[in-house]
Design a protein around this motif. Sequence first.
Motif, mmCIF file in Angstrom:
data_model
loop_
_atom_site.group_PDB
_atom_site.id
_atom_site.type_symbol
_atom_site.label_atom_id
_atom_site.label_comp_id
_atom_site.label_asym_id
_atom_site.label_seq_id
_atom_site.Cartn_x
_atom_site.Cartn_y
_atom_site.Cartn_z
ATOM 1 N N LEU A 132 -4.716 33.266 -39.459
ATOM 2 C CA LEU A 132 -4.277 34.622 -39.148
ATOM 3 C C LEU A 132 -4.275 35.482 -40.407
ATOM 4 O O LEU A 132 -4.692 36.643 -40.379
ATOM 5 N N SER A 133 -3.820 34.910 -41.522
ATOM 6 C CA SER A 133 -3.766 35.667 -42.773
ATOM 7 C C SER A 133 -5.160 36.118 -43.204
ATOM 8 O O SER A 133 -5.336 37.251 -43.674
ATOM 9 N N THR A 134 -6.167 35.250 -43.041
ATOM 10 C CA THR A 134 -7.535 35.599 -43.413
ATOM 11 C C THR A 134 -8.031 36.772 -42.569
ATOM 12 O O THR A 134 -8.678 37.707 -43.074
ATOM 13 N N TRP A 135 -7.718 36.733 -41.275
ATOM 14 C CA TRP A 135 -8.108 37.820 -40.365
ATOM 15 C C TRP A 135 -7.445 39.129 -40.775
ATOM 16 O O TRP A 135 -8.082 40.190 -40.791
ATOM 17 N N ILE A 136 -6.172 39.061 -41.139
ATOM 18 C CA ILE A 136 -5.426 40.248 -41.572
ATOM 19 C C ILE A 136 -6.036 40.829 -42.846
ATOM 20 O O ILE A 136 -6.252 42.043 -42.956
ATOM 21 N N MET A 202 -9.001 38.971 -55.764
ATOM 22 C CA MET A 202 -8.629 38.108 -54.638
ATOM 23 C C MET A 202 -8.393 36.663 -55.079
ATOM 24 O O MET A 202 -7.468 35.999 -54.598
ATOM 25 N N LYS A 203 -9.236 36.199 -55.987
ATOM 26 C CA LYS A 203 -9.105 34.815 -56.448
ATOM 27 C C LYS A 203 -7.994 34.661 -57.470
ATOM 28 O O LYS A 203 -7.153 33.766 -57.368
ATOM 29 N N LYS A 215 -14.890 34.668 -45.961
ATOM 30 C CA LYS A 215 -14.653 35.179 -44.611
ATOM 31 C C LYS A 215 -14.174 36.625 -44.637
ATOM 32 O O LYS A 215 -14.526 37.420 -43.765
ATOM 33 N N ILE A 216 -13.382 36.965 -45.633
ATOM 34 C CA ILE A 216 -12.853 38.325 -45.735
ATOM 35 C C ILE A 216 -13.948 39.327 -46.064
ATOM 36 O O ILE A 216 -14.022 40.412 -45.482
ATOM 37 N N THR A 217 -14.818 38.956 -47.002
ATOM 38 C CA THR A 217 -15.848 39.881 -47.482
ATOM 39 C C THR A 217 -17.185 39.710 -46.778
ATOM 40 O O THR A 217 -18.097 40.521 -46.977
#
Length: 244
Positions: A132-136, A202-203, A215-217
């Motif tokens: 869920l956090s990755t999707w957010i 991000m890292k 997945k985010i980018t």
Amino acid sequence: PYYREIYFLTMLVLMDNNWELVMGLEVHAQLKTESKLLIWARTFWLVTTSTLSYFLCLTIKYRLKEGALLNLLKNPNSKNKGFKILVDLYHDKTYWMIRKMVLSHDSANDVLQNTYIRIFKGIENFKEKSKLSTWIYRIAYNECIRFLSTESKLKKVDLDSNDYNYSRKLYADEYFDAESLSLKFHQILSELSLRQRNIFNMKYFDELKFSEISKITDMNINTIKSIYYSVEKIIKKEIDESAL
């Protein structure tokens, strides 16, 4: 050392005959998602004020399984309640992820509100193929790109171009405290492309895994690794040279 602190606090609770909070202390002792100091401080607040409701709030916040939260979010009768929990859980990290991209506090708040709107409207479409956090964070990232495109008056922002207004926008923000940050570090970041800076942030700062950043980018994971390690070398070289 940590358990000695918990033991000390437990003794205080026992002296007050507050057995419900003793159980709360044990849960706190097992939490792994918070720093020792923060757990201790919050637990001490619990003991001194004898507020069981605060313990229950923390229990919901840190023990609630993602599946249970999604059930709340996808049920029309509990969606608002679930969304409040989601905001409580992810607000700070999402805000700072956005802030590092758009730089100003006011802009970050605007982008964050748009992110929340998209999350609230789109949660039923979340297929649970990622965390869920990755999707957010992906929604937040895309909202940042939209904002930056609008700000630059371009249909699509060029992620590989340098943001020559980085320093100007940073210093223009009334919430920016130059005394508490490394000016040299920000000077180095200002010389990076937007893509390089986003991946590094991000890292390094958000502590996301390469797979999550991918997945985010929507970028290849090997490309992300290559960019991150090259930026890491640039920063190390610049800092080492400035120390001479």
